[in-house]
Design a protein around this motif. Structure first.
Motif, PDB file in Angstrom:
ATOM      1  N   GLY A  11      -5.813  11.537  -5.270  1.00 25.31           N
ATOM      2  CA  GLY A  11      -4.608  11.088  -4.573  1.00 25.31           C
ATOM      3  C   GLY A  11      -3.365  11.801  -5.051  1.00 25.31           C
ATOM      4  O   GLY A  11      -2.534  12.253  -4.250  1.00 25.31           O
ATOM      5  N   ARG A  41      -3.727  -1.343  -7.977  1.00 24.38           N
ATOM      6  CA  ARG A  41      -4.683  -0.796  -7.004  1.00 24.38           C
ATOM      7  C   ARG A  41      -4.176  -0.965  -5.579  1.00 24.38           C
ATOM      8  O   ARG A  41      -4.264  -0.034  -4.759  1.00 24.38           O
ATOM      9  CB  ARG A  41      -6.034  -1.489  -7.170  1.00 24.38           C
ATOM     10  CG  ARG A  41      -7.130  -1.017  -6.195  1.00 24.38           C
ATOM     11  CD  ARG A  41      -8.426  -1.749  -6.512  1.00 24.38           C
ATOM     12  NE  ARG A  41      -9.522  -1.352  -5.654  1.00 24.38           N
ATOM     13  CZ  ARG A  41      -9.829  -1.958  -4.507  1.00 24.38           C
ATOM     14  NH1 ARG A  41      -9.099  -2.985  -4.073  1.00 24.38           N
ATOM     15  NH2 ARG A  41     -10.872  -1.551  -3.793  1.00 24.38           N
ATOM     16  N   ARG A  42      -3.634  -2.127  -5.276  1.00 23.04           N
ATOM     17  CA  ARG A  42      -3.131  -2.376  -3.923  1.00 23.04           C
ATOM     18  C   ARG A  42      -1.964  -1.452  -3.594  1.00 23.04           C
ATOM     19  O   ARG A  42      -1.901  -0.860  -2.503  1.00 23.04           O
ATOM     20  CB  ARG A  42      -2.700  -3.837  -3.794  1.00 23.04           C
ATOM     21  CG  ARG A  42      -2.185  -4.206  -2.408  1.00 23.04           C
ATOM     22  CD  ARG A  42      -1.808  -5.672  -2.359  1.00 23.04           C
ATOM     23  NE  ARG A  42      -2.971  -6.529  -2.610  1.00 23.04           N
ATOM     24  CZ  ARG A  42      -2.896  -7.834  -2.769  1.00 23.04           C
ATOM     25  NH1 ARG A  42      -1.708  -8.447  -2.726  1.00 23.04           N
ATOM     26  NH2 ARG A  42      -3.989  -8.542  -2.971  1.00 23.04           N
ATOM     27  N   TRP A  75      -1.300   1.430  -4.959  1.00 23.66           N
ATOM     28  CA  TRP A  75      -1.789   2.804  -4.878  1.00 23.66           C
ATOM     29  C   TRP A  75      -2.440   3.078  -3.527  1.00 23.66           C
ATOM     30  O   TRP A  75      -2.211   4.128  -2.911  1.00 23.66           O
ATOM     31  CB  TRP A  75      -2.776   3.045  -6.018  1.00 23.66           C
ATOM     32  CG  TRP A  75      -3.167   4.478  -6.210  1.00 23.66           C
ATOM     33  CD1 TRP A  75      -2.489   5.433  -6.912  1.00 23.66           C
ATOM     34  CD2 TRP A  75      -4.334   5.109  -5.690  1.00 23.66           C
ATOM     35  NE1 TRP A  75      -3.172   6.624  -6.863  1.00 23.66           N
ATOM     36  CE2 TRP A  75      -4.300   6.461  -6.128  1.00 23.66           C
ATOM     37  CE3 TRP A  75      -5.408   4.679  -4.913  1.00 23.66           C
ATOM     38  CZ2 TRP A  75      -5.299   7.367  -5.797  1.00 23.66           C
ATOM     39  CZ3 TRP A  75      -6.405   5.588  -4.588  1.00 23.66           C
ATOM     40  CH2 TRP A  75      -6.344   6.910  -5.021  1.00 23.66           C
ATOM     41  N   LEU A  76      -3.252   2.145  -3.047  1.00 20.07           N
ATOM     42  CA  LEU A  76      -3.898   2.315  -1.736  1.00 20.07           C
ATOM     43  C   LEU A  76      -2.865   2.335  -0.608  1.00 20.07           C
ATOM     44  O   LEU A  76      -2.969   3.128   0.336  1.00 20.07           O
ATOM     45  CB  LEU A  76      -4.912   1.196  -1.505  1.00 20.07           C
ATOM     46  CG  LEU A  76      -6.228   1.317  -2.282  1.00 20.07           C
ATOM     47  CD1 LEU A  76      -7.040   0.035  -2.162  1.00 20.07           C
ATOM     48  CD2 LEU A  76      -7.044   2.504  -1.779  1.00 20.07           C
ATOM     49  N   THR A 101     -10.311   9.688  -0.012  1.00 24.91           N
ATOM     50  CA  THR A 101      -9.801   9.045  -1.226  1.00 24.91           C
ATOM     51  C   THR A 101      -9.749   7.533  -1.070  1.00 24.91           C
ATOM     52  O   THR A 101     -10.109   6.783  -1.988  1.00 24.91           O
ATOM     53  CB  THR A 101      -8.396   9.595  -1.558  1.00 24.91           C
ATOM     54  OG1 THR A 101      -8.466  11.017  -1.692  1.00 24.91           O
ATOM     55  CG2 THR A 101      -7.868   8.995  -2.848  1.00 24.91           C
ATOM     56  N   ILE A 102      -9.304   7.054   0.084  1.00 28.01           N
ATOM     57  CA  ILE A 102      -9.231   5.616   0.323  1.00 28.01           C
ATOM     58  C   ILE A 102     -10.625   4.988   0.280  1.00 28.01           C
ATOM     59  O   ILE A 102     -10.842   3.936  -0.335  1.00 28.01           O
ATOM     60  CB  ILE A 102      -8.550   5.330   1.679  1.00 28.01           C
ATOM     61  CG1 ILE A 102      -7.058   5.654   1.594  1.00 28.01           C
ATOM     62  CG2 ILE A 102      -8.739   3.866   2.083  1.00 28.01           C
ATOM     63  CD1 ILE A 102      -6.321   5.487   2.909  1.00 28.01           C
ATOM     64  N   ALA A 120     -11.837   4.976  -3.326  1.00 28.24           N
ATOM     65  CA  ALA A 120     -11.073   4.048  -4.164  1.00 28.24           C
ATOM     66  C   ALA A 120     -11.460   2.598  -3.886  1.00 28.24           C
ATOM     67  O   ALA A 120     -11.584   1.792  -4.812  1.00 28.24           O
ATOM     68  CB  ALA A 120      -9.576   4.256  -3.929  1.00 28.24           C
ATOM     69  N   ARG A 121     -11.650   2.258  -2.630  1.00 30.54           N
ATOM     70  CA  ARG A 121     -12.023   0.883  -2.295  1.00 30.54           C
ATOM     71  C   ARG A 121     -13.404   0.526  -2.852  1.00 30.54           C
ATOM     72  O   ARG A 121     -13.675  -0.637  -3.154  1.00 30.54           O
ATOM     73  CB  ARG A 121     -11.991   0.689  -0.778  1.00 30.54           C
ATOM     74  CG  ARG A 121     -10.587   0.651  -0.189  1.00 30.54           C
ATOM     75  CD  ARG A 121     -10.626   0.416   1.315  1.00 30.54           C
ATOM     76  NE  ARG A 121     -11.252  -0.858   1.629  1.00 30.54           N
ATOM     77  CZ  ARG A 121     -10.603  -2.017   1.682  1.00 30.54           C
ATOM     78  NH1 ARG A 121      -9.311  -2.065   1.400  1.00 30.54           N
ATOM     79  NH2 ARG A 121     -11.242  -3.121   2.003  1.00 30.54           N
TER      80      ARG A 121
END
Length: 463
Positions: free
Chosen positions: A23, A80-81, A83-84, A182-183, A186-187
């Motif tokens: 990211g 995390r939230r 960043w997403l 990336t999303i 990451a999730r």
């Protein structure tokens, strides 16, 4: 725990680090990719150089504006939230930029893109430090910290390659598949880290002083570098920052960024080192491709290829730091890295003598190794010693200093270059050589800050 078991247990953590790096890499790479397309954009939108510069300036101002709020956002909503959401905002901005129908619309969409891109490095670093814990933070930061050093090298190369086979919207479309991947990763693999237990109210007054103050300061410096009267704007920005410092010291609530952090050791020395690092390393990365294209007259793709040794050096330096960061004192690594950067810069103060390409490539390799030895150790000094709940705000402060240092250094060097071009009667090589002496000076000042870092390595308890 034996070595094999330890290595196995670190695999998920390394995977998280690589996802978070992806990211940050996307956001930092975009800035340098787009810089290669400025001339193309100016032609397509029938814009002057002054007008088209807003494509870069708007992105930079958005980053500077959003970084101070990154710590509060992570505290309030979870790293995390945030960043997403930053990835999603960056992708939205990228798509809108690719679809832009005019220069004003492109500038507005670059702001959207910059707001997402500015949140990614601080929230990603703080999230990684929380997940890793103090004993493993240093090694992982040695991976993360090399990304901003590779981006200015790979960006012109990738941007030039894209423009050789496609139209300018693909400078932005290229972000979409990387960001979506990336999303998804990451999730699936990045764990949820709880938000801070204390939910401090948002420092609205501080935000109204710090965020616009930084934006006005950078804008004023940009105006000066373009030869216009930016001094009054610069003074307004400085006045707003002074007012923020007074507010931050006096407020009874949690300020957006606590000014008192910068008078504590080792945070104060780390902040100075990162500021000067940004000015020296990223300021030079503004000068180098510009010289290669205006002096020898290389294309953007050729300039990117000539800069490649610096990327190789950064990768080598990252490997070195990864192995040494927990065993060698931060002072030793950082001061050695700064000295290598200075040594690698000296050849560019002799451009009037037309140094051979092999010497230029070797100097860039040395600069890359040195630059990679600075950022990770100074961040590790803070991240491995600070309370976990303070990590988001500390990460925001450190990234802000690095970003502002790079912005101030770039603007200052641009102004100095313009002055030297006028003094040297447009003798390009001599003017650039004069300006690179200032880069050497920034590096020598950074050594003084590095000498105040801890002289002993932090003892690790990890197996």
């Amino acid at each position: 725990m034996n070595r094999a078991a330890s290595a196995t247990s670190n695999v998920p953590l390394l995977r998280v680090a690589l996802i978070l790096v992806l990211g940050t890499f996307m956001a930092t790479l975009d800035a340098t990719i787009v810089s290669v397309g400025i001339d193309t954009l100016a032609g397509d939108f029938d814009a002057t150089v002054t007008e088209i510069q807003w494509v870069s300036t708007a992105y930079l101002l958005a980053i500077v504006a959003v970084v101070p709020a990154s710590g509060w956002l992570a505290d309030r909503f979870g790293g995390r939230r945030v960043w997403l959401l930053a990835i999603a905002l960056f992708l939205l901005g990228s798509l809108l930029c690719a679809l832009a129908w005019s220069l004003p619309s492109l500038v507005v969409f670059r702001v959207v893109q910059g707001l997402g891109g500015g949140l990614l490095p601080p929230t990603g670093q703080a999230l990684l430090a929380r997940i890793a814990g103090p004993d493993r933070t240093g090694r992982l930061l040695s991976i993360v910290a090399v990304v901003p050093l590779l981006s200015p090298v790979l960006g012109p190369l990738l941007g030039g390659s894209i423009l050789s086979i496609a139209d300018w919207p693909w400078l932005f479309y290229v972000n979409l598949p990387i960001g979506l991947l990336t999303i998804v990763l990451a999730r699936r693999y990045v764990p949820v880290v709880p938000a801070a237990g204390q939910r401090a109210r948002f420092d609205l007054r501080g935000a109204m002083l710090l965020t616009p103050g930084l934006a006005v300061l950078v804008f004023g410096l940009t105006e000066i570098s373009h030869g216009r009267a930016g001094i009054p704007v610069l003074l307004v920005g400085l006045a707003m920052l002074v007012a923020f410092v007074v507010h931050g010291v006096r407020t009874k609530h949690s300020p957006l960024i606590d000014p008192r952090l910068f008078v504590r050791q080792p945070f104060g020395s780390v902040a100075i080192a990162l500021f000067l690092l940004g000015a020296s390393v990223f300021g030079a990365m503004f000068l180098l491709p510009l010289y290669f294209q205006t002096g020898p007259g290389l294309s953007a793709l050729q300039a990117g290829m000539l800069l490649a040794p610096q990327g190789v050096g950064a990768a080598l330096g990252s490997v070195l730091v990864h192995r040494a960061i927990d065993r060698v004192a931060a002072r030793t690594l950082v001061c050695t890295g700064i000295i290598l950067v200075v040594v690698g810069t000296v050849v560019f103060t002799q451009l009037v003598h037309d140094p051979p390409v092999a010497l230029v490539a070797l100097s860039l390799l040395v600069r890359g190794v040195g630059a990679a030895m600075i950022s990770a150790p100074v961040m590790n000094v803070v991240y491995s010693r600070i309370d976990p709940e303070l990590l988001p705000r500390a990460a925001g402060a450190l990234n802000l200093l690095n970003t502002v240092g790079g912005s101030v250094g770039t603007a200052a060097l641009a102004a100095l270059l313009q002055a030297r071009l006028a003094a040297r009667d447009s003798a390009v090589a001599a003017a650039f050589a004069d300006t690179f002496w200032w880069v050497v000076g920034f590096g020598l000042l950074a050594v003084l800050a590095g000498l105040r870092l801890p002289a002993r390595a932090r003892t690790s308890t990890a197996n």
